[in-house]
Design a protein around this motif. Structure first.
Motif, PDB file in Angstrom:
ATOM      1  N   THR A   8      22.961 -30.259  59.508  1.00  0.00           N
ATOM      2  CA  THR A   8      23.291 -31.464  58.649  1.00  0.00           C
ATOM      3  C   THR A   8      23.466 -32.618  59.509  1.00  0.00           C
ATOM      4  O   THR A   8      22.939 -33.717  59.144  1.00  0.00           O
ATOM      5  CB  THR A   8      24.373 -31.033  57.940  1.00  0.00           C
ATOM      6  OG1 THR A   8      24.467 -29.656  57.426  1.00  0.00           O
ATOM      7  CG2 THR A   8      24.691 -32.057  56.674  1.00  0.00           C
ATOM      8  N   ARG A  67      26.898 -40.212  51.995  1.00  0.00           N
ATOM      9  CA  ARG A  67      26.063 -39.330  51.817  1.00  0.00           C
ATOM     10  C   ARG A  67      26.656 -37.873  51.779  1.00  0.00           C
ATOM     11  O   ARG A  67      26.206 -37.239  50.744  1.00  0.00           O
ATOM     12  CB  ARG A  67      24.831 -39.203  52.877  1.00  0.00           C
ATOM     13  CG  ARG A  67      23.303 -39.418  52.410  1.00  0.00           C
ATOM     14  CD  ARG A  67      22.319 -39.546  53.710  1.00  0.00           C
ATOM     15  NE  ARG A  67      22.087 -40.982  53.718  1.00  0.00           N
ATOM     16  CZ  ARG A  67      22.021 -41.321  55.088  1.00  0.00           C
ATOM     17  NH1 ARG A  67      22.393 -40.853  55.894  1.00  0.00           N
ATOM     18  NH2 ARG A  67      21.574 -42.816  55.195  1.00  0.00           N
ATOM     19  N   LEU A  68      27.471 -37.723  52.612  1.00  0.00           N
ATOM     20  CA  LEU A  68      28.283 -36.384  52.708  1.00  0.00           C
ATOM     21  C   LEU A  68      29.107 -36.212  51.420  1.00  0.00           C
ATOM     22  O   LEU A  68      28.974 -35.149  50.776  1.00  0.00           O
ATOM     23  CB  LEU A  68      29.123 -36.595  53.955  1.00  0.00           C
ATOM     24  CG  LEU A  68      29.882 -35.180  54.450  1.00  0.00           C
ATOM     25  CD1 LEU A  68      28.759 -34.298  55.115  1.00  0.00           C
ATOM     26  CD2 LEU A  68      30.919 -35.500  55.318  1.00  0.00           C
ATOM     27  N   GLN A  82      28.436 -37.391  48.469  1.00  0.00           N
ATOM     28  CA  GLN A  82      27.408 -37.207  47.401  1.00  0.00           C
ATOM     29  C   GLN A  82      27.003 -35.755  47.162  1.00  0.00           C
ATOM     30  O   GLN A  82      26.937 -35.203  46.390  1.00  0.00           O
ATOM     31  CB  GLN A  82      26.312 -38.059  47.504  1.00  0.00           C
ATOM     32  CG  GLN A  82      26.427 -39.680  46.828  1.00  0.00           C
ATOM     33  CD  GLN A  82      25.140 -40.430  47.280  1.00  0.00           C
ATOM     34  OE1 GLN A  82      24.268 -39.958  47.565  1.00  0.00           O
ATOM     35  NE2 GLN A  82      25.332 -41.756  46.922  1.00  0.00           N
ATOM     36  N   LYS A  83      26.801 -35.561  48.479  1.00  0.00           N
ATOM     37  CA  LYS A  83      26.408 -34.005  48.837  1.00  0.00           C
ATOM     38  C   LYS A  83      27.449 -32.940  48.525  1.00  0.00           C
ATOM     39  O   LYS A  83      27.024 -31.825  47.688  1.00  0.00           O
ATOM     40  CB  LYS A  83      25.754 -33.802  50.187  1.00  0.00           C
ATOM     41  CG  LYS A  83      24.972 -32.449  50.392  1.00  0.00           C
ATOM     42  CD  LYS A  83      24.547 -32.336  51.814  1.00  0.00           C
ATOM     43  CE  LYS A  83      24.155 -30.938  52.097  1.00  0.00           C
ATOM     44  NZ  LYS A  83      24.525 -30.861  53.712  1.00  0.00           N
ATOM     45  N   LEU A  84      28.722 -33.315  48.973  1.00  0.00           N
ATOM     46  CA  LEU A  84      29.722 -32.069  48.902  1.00  0.00           C
ATOM     47  C   LEU A  84      30.405 -32.331  47.454  1.00  0.00           C
ATOM     48  O   LEU A  84      31.120 -31.313  47.117  1.00  0.00           O
ATOM     49  CB  LEU A  84      30.568 -32.263  50.115  1.00  0.00           C
ATOM     50  CG  LEU A  84      30.036 -32.076  51.478  1.00  0.00           C
ATOM     51  CD1 LEU A  84      31.026 -32.192  52.576  1.00  0.00           C
ATOM     52  CD2 LEU A  84      29.465 -30.455  51.346  1.00  0.00           C
TER      53      LEU A  84
END
Lengths: 311, 279, 358
Positions: free
Chosen positions: C120, C178-179, C181-183
């Motif tokens: 990642t 981004r992290l 948003q993803k998590l």
């Protein structure tokens, strides 16, 4: 998780509180306690006992003459010619030792602060005397000053310092220089290390700025290097003076205080009195007197430092 | 600094000074070694010659196998290693507490430790003798270890503290966030990082214990419990003519200190700058 | 995932009060940024949430369970430190997997999670290196990897980008966004950099002197600062402040000019007017004029530092390249709809303004 559910009910909460209290208030003492206990029992209690000894008669060779004698030991000390000689010797011993150690140490530190080929090896070798066990330094120098196997007396004759090759430690006039030279040899690395560390902490921009401002090498030394080193020098010299004044090993091994007490310093006198005569009461009285003198010295020096050093 | 032009006289002076220091530092040790390897019959005839015309290792052989020196050596090793191990362990704990915690009485304890570095240790030689005697511990190497350990703890503590101070507190906190207890953080993160510091402290304390003479003289009187310095000193006063053997014994005494010195040399400047100043 | 609540939280060191009566609700999955000048207590607050500092008074709750006295290891929160705090004697993989190692998770699971996190974060090729062999940005990634591998209930960031250079900082900022948003995890982020705060946060908490000054979305803080401190702290370049006399229907500037402000309810006690540099227009028919002192041409923008008689210095930012030279007289117009008014105690006076919604 268990702790989380515990935290809800009241008893769990107090337990957790206690654990935090434990963590911040008690835990450090857990790590400290062995050190505190040892220092307390081996150093502080004997120190207090030692002070009380100075008011008692305790002679192991004379077991019937014991008990509290008040200031008798101190009165005896006041009229003890050997003590006053030892005090004077302590002064000269400390003064010459520290002066030479400091000057030579400063020179060595300045040299080591420059670049030259083989510096690492050089540094390791010149610092070596510091690692030599004290008794061995003492013996080595005693042998070097011995005209039978040592070269020094012969060299001194060649240089015209001595009229004939004899052991200077047999001559009461100059015997003290034997232990002093050994002490210088042993102590220069210590000063060099301390001062080198201080030198290296001076930002190099200061030297560059001084150079741009047109300072000469001597001006740089007196205007930048010395003021920067001053606080370090003051502290080191003070601590070292006290240490050297207490440092009896070299003298005890090299001359035993002789000839005719000409090299007896106060701390070696304490040791001889305790070890040879087993007169603990009197030895403790001398020790308290020495402690008192050193304390006065420290107070004066700290006061001077406050007055003179503004950094 | 002076980039302008290297003045040849200055350079020559600098190298002369370097040579002077080197000679001053090494000559006595060289002389020790030289006499030790000079055959007995040449010692007097070639007294001040810089290099003997023939070499021998007889002196070492005699010292090692025909005197008590191996026993003294063993005693000293036992005392010094014991002192170094005990001191380092205790000082590591104390240094860690000083470095990582703020607690009531911290300043007082530090002040007391500093003061113990200032007063004449000889001051307590009589009380120590009495106390040790009252426990029936005279002539015991264990009593020497206890006494030496206490003497060396303050300095070793300041040294260890400086090493702990050099390890960022963040690391422990990160470990605790990662699920460590404080002790786990100490063991898994701090301990591996402080190994050089522990080594340096071990070395310092070992050297100090190896050289100590006066307290050993006071507390030990039996020949079989003597440490190396005492042994050498009695040897000197008993056989003050056998120069070669005495110096051979001296060279042997030098070996452990020098080994440790080579190991700790790197940390000297680092350790000594950090506040604690002692010989 | 976690909802974090602070109720009347206080932090004292001896007699010194570092944080006073802090109340804050962090919703599940929210990205909260704590921002303020150095010494405002923002890092202390974060460390109290982490469990690294004891909480003096008040309640700290995660999902309605009081956590004040729970040890950090049992809070199930991950933290990224300013210094990264990578274990220097462990390689990247072990650094990232350390929390699982402590929890005694099976080695195979640990390895696969480490690999996943490394993928990642683009660290796959570096897993066997020691931290000292990594660049600043790579270290930062490892520190983040160490946090995400645990799948914690919440993430804490303590000024994580302040040791990076400007370009890397932008890159890592995007990475963190981004992290999130993803998590979709709850994140609390401390910074003194308002750009980070404005770009990352769902809501920003502005702290000063141990008090929360304002909590709100980035736009909220920009458009409706609660007080002078927030007004000046948020927004770059800094908001201009001009002394005024308040009166109905408008305010009087120090040079006597009357500035008409629409929708002004009642502001006789206003003593200062705040106007952002981008809300002053350069025009010949302005309310005021000043002498340009310094002009900075940034390409996309032009910063003009002016001296206005009797008002003092003003700064104006115009989009594009404006050909003004130092020493020139420049006419200015203050956009009345973007004016902020402040009472003597520094608090903002609210205006019921229909066009504020913009």
């Amino acid at each position: 998780m268990t702790t989380r559910s515990q935290a809800i009910d009241v008893s769990g909460e107090t337990r957790a509180r206690r654990s935090l209290y434990w963590q911040y208030m008690v835990e450090p003492f857990l790590y400290l306690s062995p050190a505190i206990v040892l220092i307390g029992t081996v150093m502080l209690i004997p120190l207090i006992v030692g002070i009380s000894y100075s008011f008692q008669a305790i002679e192991l060779l004379n077991p019937f003459n014991t008990g509290w004698v008040g200031l008798e030991n101190y009165q005896q000390l006041w009229s003890d010619r050997k003590f006053w000689i030892a005090l004077e010797n302590t002064f000269w011993w400390t003064f010459w030792s520290i002066s030479f150690q400091f000057l030579l140490g400063l020179g060595l530190a300045m040299l080591l602060n420059t670049q030259f080929y083989g510096k690492k090896l050089f540094q390791a070798l010149v610092f070596l005397p510091w690692a030599v066990p004290t008794f061995l330094s003492a013996l080595t120098w005693a042998w070097l000053f011995n005209p039978v196997i040592g070269p020094l007396p012969h060299w001194m004759v060649a240089l015209g310092i001595l009229s004939e090759p004899y052991n200077i430690m047999g001559d009461p006039e100059i015997a003290m220089w034997g232990p002093i030279v050994a002490n210088i040899w042993f102590g220069v690395p210590f000063f060099a290390i301390t001062l080198l560390a201080a030198l290296q902490s001076i930002p190099s921009e200061l030297y560059e700025a001084a150079e741009i401002d047109g300072a000469s090498a001597w001006q740089t030394f007196t205007k930048i290097t010395l003021p920067f080193l001053a606080p370090m020098i003051a502290i080191t010299v003070m601590l070292r003076t006290i240490w050297i004044a207490n440092f009896a090993d070299l003298i005890y091994v090299m001359t035993g205080g002789g000839p005719a007490n000409s090299t007896q310093i106060v701390s070696s006198y304490i040791f001889t009195t305790a070890f040879r005569k087993l007169d603990f009461g009197y030895a403790s009285a001398i020790a308290v007197a020495l402690l008192f003198i050193l304390l006065i010295y420290a107070v004066i020096l700290l006061w001077l430092r406050k007055k003179l050093v503004k950094i | 600094m002076s980039i302008a032009r290297p003045r040849p006289l200055l350079i020559a002076g600098k190298y002369a000074a370097l040579l002077g220091y080197l000679t001053f530092a090494l000559f006595p040790l060289y002389w020790l070694l030289k006499i030790a390897i000079t055959p007995d019959q040449l010692i007097f005839t070639e007294g001040t010659q810089l290099w003997p015309s023939s070499l021998t290792f007889d002196n070492f052989r005699t010292v090692l196998f025909q005197t008590d020196f191996l026993a003294y050596f063993g005693n000293s090793l036992y005392v010094s290693l014991g002192t170094a191990a005990a001191t380092t362990l205790i000082a590591a704990g104390a240094g860690y507490a000083f470095s990582r915690f703020d607690f009531g009485g911290k300043k007082i304890i530090i002040a007391v430790m500093l003061i113990t570095q200032m007063f004449p240790l000889l001051m307590i030689i009589a009380p120590i003798y009495k106390i040790v005697a009252s426990f029936g511990m005279l002539n015991s190497l264990t009593s020497l270890i206890v006494v030496y350990t206490a003497f060396n703890i303050p300095f070793a503590t300041f040294l260890m503290q400086s090493f702990f101070d050099g390890i960022p507190k963040d690391l422990e906190e990160a470990a605790m966030m990662d699920g460590c207890s404080r002790f786990q953080a100490l063991r898994k993160v701090i301990f591996p990082l402080t190994l050089p510091g522990l080594g340096a402290t071990l070395g310092f304390v070992f050297t100090a214990a190896w050289s100590e003479l006066l307290f050993a003289l006071m507390l030990i009187s039996k020949n079989e419990a003597m440490t190396f310095p005492m042994g050498l000193l009695t040897f000197v006063s008993k056989f003050s003519v056998d120069w070669g053997q005495m110096m051979a014994a001296g060279v042997l005494a030098l070996i452990p200190s020098c080994l440790f010195f080579i190991f700790i040399q790197r940390y000297l400047v680092q350790g000594l700058t950090s506040g604690a100043v002692k010989g | 995932m976690a909802r974090i609540e602070l109720r009347n939280v206080v932090k004292r060191y001896g007699a010194v009060e570092v944080l006073r009566d802090i109340n804050l609700d962090v919703e599940d999955g929210e990205f909260i940024v704590l921002v303020g000048p150095s010494g405002c207590g923002k890092s202390t607050l974060l460390r109290m949430i982490a469990g690294l500092e004891p909480i003096t008074a008040g309640d700290f709750m995660i999902d309605d369970i009081r956590m004040n006295d729970v040890r950090p290891r049992d809070r199930d929160i991950a933290m990224v430190f300013q210094s990264y705090a990578l274990y220097p004697h462990m390689d990247v993989a072990r650094n990232m997997g350390f929390s699982m190692e402590i929890r005694k998770d099976p080695a195979t699971e640990r390895a696969s999670r480490v690999k996943q996190a490394a993928d990642t974060l683009g660290l796959t090729a570096l897993t066997e290196r020691l931290p000292k062999a990594l660049s600043g940005g790579q270290r930062q990634r490892v520190a983040m990897g160490r946090a995400i591998i645990r799948d914690p209930r919440a993430f804490l960031f303590d000024e994580p980008l302040s040791n990076l250079d400007a370009a890397l900082r932008v890159e890592m900022r995007l990475e963190i966004a981004r992290l999130h948003q993803k998590l979709g995890a709850t994140m609390i982020y401390v910074t003194h950099d308002q750009v980070e705060a404005l770009t990352l946060a769902d809501r920003i908490v502005v702290l000063n002197g141990g008090d929360i000054q304002q909590v709100g979305s980035p736009l909220d803080l920009y458009e409706r600062p609660a007080n002078k401190f927030v007004a000046q702290f948020i927004g770059s370049p800094t908001m201009n402040l001009v002394p005024i006399k308040g009166r109905p229907e408008g305010v009087t500037l120090a040079d006597g000019a009357l500035l008409k402000l629409p929708h002004l309810p009642d502001s006789p006690d206003a003593i200062e007017l705040g106007i952002r540099p981008e809300h002053i227009e350069v025009t010949d028919q302005g309310d005021l004029s000043g002498i340009a002192d310094v002009v900075e041409h940034l390409g996309s923008d032009t910063n003009i530092y002016l001296n206005v008689e009797k008002l003092g210095p003003l700064m104006v930012r115009k989009h594009g390249n404006i050909p003004i030279r130092p020493g020139e007289r420049v006419g200015l117009r203050i956009q009345p709809e973007n004016v902020h008014l402040f009472a003597p105690d520094g608090s903002a006076l609210r205006r019921a303004s229909p066009n504020m919604a913009a």
